[in-house]
Design a protein around this motif. Sequence first.
Motif, PDB file in Angstrom:
ATOM      1  N   LEU A 101      78.905 -56.704  14.560  1.00  0.00           N
ATOM      2  CA  LEU A 101      79.018 -55.771  14.425  1.00  0.00           C
ATOM      3  C   LEU A 101      78.138 -55.058  15.453  1.00  0.00           C
ATOM      4  O   LEU A 101      77.863 -55.509  16.657  1.00  0.00           O
ATOM      5  N   PRO A 102      78.302 -53.344  15.047  1.00  0.00           N
ATOM      6  CA  PRO A 102      77.606 -52.631  16.420  1.00  0.00           C
ATOM      7  C   PRO A 102      76.181 -52.925  16.662  1.00  0.00           C
ATOM      8  O   PRO A 102      75.201 -53.459  15.819  1.00  0.00           O
ATOM      9  N   PRO A 103      75.472 -52.574  17.821  1.00  0.00           N
ATOM     10  CA  PRO A 103      74.058 -53.254  17.956  1.00  0.00           C
ATOM     11  C   PRO A 103      72.835 -52.184  16.775  1.00  0.00           C
ATOM     12  O   PRO A 103      74.029 -51.130  16.850  1.00  0.00           O
ATOM     13  N   PRO A 104      72.309 -52.531  16.747  1.00  0.00           N
ATOM     14  CA  PRO A 104      71.269 -52.336  15.771  1.00  0.00           C
ATOM     15  C   PRO A 104      70.600 -50.514  16.076  1.00  0.00           C
ATOM     16  O   PRO A 104      70.162 -50.644  18.078  1.00  0.00           O
ATOM     17  N   LEU A 105      70.367 -49.765  15.605  1.00  0.00           N
ATOM     18  CA  LEU A 105      69.838 -48.866  16.331  1.00  0.00           C
ATOM     19  C   LEU A 105      68.472 -48.407  16.529  1.00  0.00           C
ATOM     20  O   LEU A 105      67.942 -48.622  15.393  1.00  0.00           O
ATOM     21  N   LEU A 106      67.907 -48.955  17.060  1.00  0.00           N
ATOM     22  CA  LEU A 106      66.319 -48.334  17.577  1.00  0.00           C
ATOM     23  C   LEU A 106      66.070 -47.828  17.964  1.00  0.00           C
ATOM     24  O   LEU A 106      66.654 -47.192  18.969  1.00  0.00           O
ATOM     25  N   PRO A 107      64.420 -47.168  18.054  1.00  0.00           N
ATOM     26  CA  PRO A 107      63.763 -45.555  18.562  1.00  0.00           C
ATOM     27  C   PRO A 107      63.517 -46.231  19.667  1.00  0.00           C
ATOM     28  O   PRO A 107      63.745 -47.144  19.923  1.00  0.00           O
ATOM     29  N   PRO A 108      64.106 -45.081  20.728  1.00  0.00           N
ATOM     30  CA  PRO A 108      63.857 -45.098  21.642  1.00  0.00           C
ATOM     31  C   PRO A 108      62.263 -45.737  22.290  1.00  0.00           C
ATOM     32  O   PRO A 108      61.248 -45.515  21.511  1.00  0.00           O
ATOM     33  N   PRO A 109      62.313 -46.556  22.763  1.00  0.00           N
ATOM     34  CA  PRO A 109      60.657 -47.194  23.609  1.00  0.00           C
ATOM     35  C   PRO A 109      59.493 -45.664  23.929  1.00  0.00           C
ATOM     36  O   PRO A 109      59.679 -44.520  24.327  1.00  0.00           O
ATOM     37  N   VAL A 110      58.541 -45.776  23.268  1.00  0.00           N
ATOM     38  CA  VAL A 110      57.200 -44.382  23.852  1.00  0.00           C
ATOM     39  C   VAL A 110      57.161 -45.183  24.672  1.00  0.00           C
ATOM     40  O   VAL A 110      56.145 -46.713  25.231  1.00  0.00           O
ATOM     41  N   PRO A 111      57.038 -44.008  25.497  1.00  0.00           N
ATOM     42  CA  PRO A 111      55.825 -44.309  26.824  1.00  0.00           C
ATOM     43  C   PRO A 111      54.620 -44.405  26.850  1.00  0.00           C
ATOM     44  O   PRO A 111      54.015 -43.884  25.875  1.00  0.00           O
ATOM     45  N   PRO A 112      53.882 -44.786  27.612  1.00  0.00           N
ATOM     46  CA  PRO A 112      52.602 -44.887  27.341  1.00  0.00           C
ATOM     47  C   PRO A 112      51.681 -44.111  27.649  1.00  0.00           C
ATOM     48  O   PRO A 112      52.224 -43.170  28.147  1.00  0.00           O
ATOM     49  N   ARG A 113      51.038 -43.702  27.288  1.00  0.00           N
ATOM     50  CA  ARG A 113      49.685 -42.598  26.933  1.00  0.00           C
ATOM     51  C   ARG A 113      48.923 -42.432  28.256  1.00  0.00           C
ATOM     52  O   ARG A 113      48.102 -43.861  28.733  1.00  0.00           O
ATOM     53  N   ASN A 114      49.005 -41.374  29.125  1.00  0.00           N
ATOM     54  CA  ASN A 114      47.923 -41.645  29.736  1.00  0.00           C
ATOM     55  C   ASN A 114      46.262 -41.444  29.220  1.00  0.00           C
ATOM     56  O   ASN A 114      45.903 -40.347  28.683  1.00  0.00           O
ATOM     57  N   GLY A 115      45.791 -42.397  30.097  1.00  0.00           N
ATOM     58  CA  GLY A 115      44.275 -42.460  30.407  1.00  0.00           C
ATOM     59  C   GLY A 115      43.526 -41.458  30.574  1.00  0.00           C
ATOM     60  O   GLY A 115      42.420 -40.702  29.790  1.00  0.00           O
ATOM     61  N   LEU A 116      43.640 -40.977  31.648  1.00  0.00           N
ATOM     62  CA  LEU A 116      43.134 -39.320  31.699  1.00  0.00           C
ATOM     63  C   LEU A 116      43.826 -38.235  31.431  1.00  0.00           C
ATOM     64  O   LEU A 116      43.021 -36.886  30.903  1.00  0.00           O
ATOM     65  N   ALA A 117      44.751 -37.753  30.783  1.00  0.00           N
ATOM     66  CA  ALA A 117      45.397 -36.823  29.769  1.00  0.00           C
ATOM     67  C   ALA A 117      43.940 -37.162  28.579  1.00  0.00           C
ATOM     68  O   ALA A 117      43.514 -36.492  28.306  1.00  0.00           O
ATOM     69  N   THR A 118      43.918 -38.148  28.103  1.00  0.00           N
ATOM     70  CA  THR A 118      43.029 -38.279  26.918  1.00  0.00           C
ATOM     71  C   THR A 118      42.257 -37.998  27.616  1.00  0.00           C
ATOM     72  O   THR A 118      40.788 -37.675  26.737  1.00  0.00           O
ATOM     73  N   ALA A 119      41.090 -38.575  28.224  1.00  0.00           N
ATOM     74  CA  ALA A 119      39.807 -38.108  29.308  1.00  0.00           C
ATOM     75  C   ALA A 119      39.779 -36.803  29.091  1.00  0.00           C
ATOM     76  O   ALA A 119      39.048 -36.349  28.795  1.00  0.00           O
ATOM     77  N   SER A 120      40.830 -36.085  29.771  1.00  0.00           N
ATOM     78  CA  SER A 120      40.213 -34.878  29.685  1.00  0.00           C
ATOM     79  C   SER A 120      40.349 -33.677  27.779  1.00  0.00           C
ATOM     80  O   SER A 120      39.511 -33.392  27.996  1.00  0.00           O
ATOM     81  N   ALA A 121      41.083 -34.309  27.563  1.00  0.00           N
ATOM     82  CA  ALA A 121      41.140 -34.213  25.755  1.00  0.00           C
ATOM     83  C   ALA A 121      40.365 -34.310  24.401  1.00  0.00           C
ATOM     84  O   ALA A 121      39.190 -32.776  24.767  1.00  0.00           O
ATOM     85  N   ILE A 122      39.216 -35.278  25.501  1.00  0.00           N
ATOM     86  CA  ILE A 122      38.008 -35.603  25.006  1.00  0.00           C
ATOM     87  C   ILE A 122      36.636 -34.857  25.864  1.00  0.00           C
ATOM     88  O   ILE A 122      36.238 -34.020  24.679  1.00  0.00           O
ATOM     89  N   LEU A 123      36.941 -34.474  27.545  1.00  0.00           N
ATOM     90  CA  LEU A 123      35.842 -33.566  28.152  1.00  0.00           C
ATOM     91  C   LEU A 123      35.891 -32.453  28.004  1.00  0.00           C
ATOM     92  O   LEU A 123      35.396 -31.927  27.212  1.00  0.00           O
ATOM     93  N   GLY A 124      37.385 -31.508  27.284  1.00  0.00           N
ATOM     94  CA  GLY A 124      37.250 -30.539  26.538  1.00  0.00           C
ATOM     95  C   GLY A 124      36.649 -29.912  25.434  1.00  0.00           C
ATOM     96  O   GLY A 124      36.351 -28.904  25.899  1.00  0.00           O
ATOM     97  N   SER A 125      37.221 -31.411  24.428  1.00  0.00           N
ATOM     98  CA  SER A 125      37.088 -30.929  23.270  1.00  0.00           C
ATOM     99  C   SER A 125      34.752 -30.565  23.597  1.00  0.00           C
ATOM    100  O   SER A 125      34.397 -29.489  22.829  1.00  0.00           O
ATOM    101  N   LEU A 126      34.446 -31.481  24.087  1.00  0.00           N
ATOM    102  CA  LEU A 126      33.313 -32.030  24.192  1.00  0.00           C
ATOM    103  C   LEU A 126      32.235 -30.211  25.130  1.00  0.00           C
ATOM    104  O   LEU A 126      31.436 -30.445  24.436  1.00  0.00           O
ATOM    105  N   THR A 127      32.588 -29.738  25.320  1.00  0.00           N
ATOM    106  CA  THR A 127      32.413 -28.400  25.942  1.00  0.00           C
ATOM    107  C   THR A 127      31.675 -27.558  24.761  1.00  0.00           C
ATOM    108  O   THR A 127      30.786 -26.657  25.349  1.00  0.00           O
ATOM    109  N   LEU A 128      32.228 -27.936  23.489  1.00  0.00           N
ATOM    110  CA  LEU A 128      32.286 -27.222  22.356  1.00  0.00           C
ATOM    111  C   LEU A 128      30.746 -28.011  21.933  1.00  0.00           C
ATOM    112  O   LEU A 128      29.741 -26.480  21.544  1.00  0.00           O
ATOM    113  N   PHE A 129      30.150 -29.167  22.620  1.00  0.00           N
ATOM    114  CA  PHE A 129      29.092 -29.110  21.864  1.00  0.00           C
ATOM    115  C   PHE A 129      27.687 -29.447  22.957  1.00  0.00           C
ATOM    116  O   PHE A 129      26.632 -29.212  22.448  1.00  0.00           O
TER     117      PHE A 129
END
Length: 161
Positions: free
Chosen positions: A72-100
């Motif tokens: 049987l052919p190997p099962p079709l699996l979705p490609p692995p999702v790369p980890p999310r950069n923590g500083l990118a998340t921090a930047s989005a949170i800090l940027g959103s906080l500029t409104l407040f």
Amino acid sequence: MRAAHADRERTVDVLKAAYAEGRITADEYEHRLTSAHQAATYGQLSVLVADLPSGPMVAPFGAPIPATFMPLPPPLLPPPVPPRNGLATASAILGSLTLFTGGLTGLPAVITGHIARSQIRRTKEDGDGLAILGLVFGWLSIAGWALFFLLVVMMASSGPH
């Protein structure tokens, strides 16, 4: 599986051919012919012709057919999702906080956003959109503060003389 009348007739045809070719004696032919007419299942019919060159009975429609091994052919699996950069998340949170916070988190959002984008290009992590969001809000906040200070300086210099 139960045999049909047509299946019994095919078995009788194989027996007739074997008798005509001299492969079975007249007594064997009579015995097998009687057994073929009384057979109720494919298993009983196939035993009657198993030793003849015509081979065993054809498998009934829908019966499993032995096949050669095909992996049987190997099962079709979705490609692995790369980890999310923590500083990118921090930047989005800090940027959103500029409104407040009145834009006080704009400079940290820009700094973390640029570092995050540099790391993302190097490590192929996920989170580029979050870093850009933080950068946009951060730079808008910095531009707002720069405009505010520019207006304050202009008002102070053009004040009453």
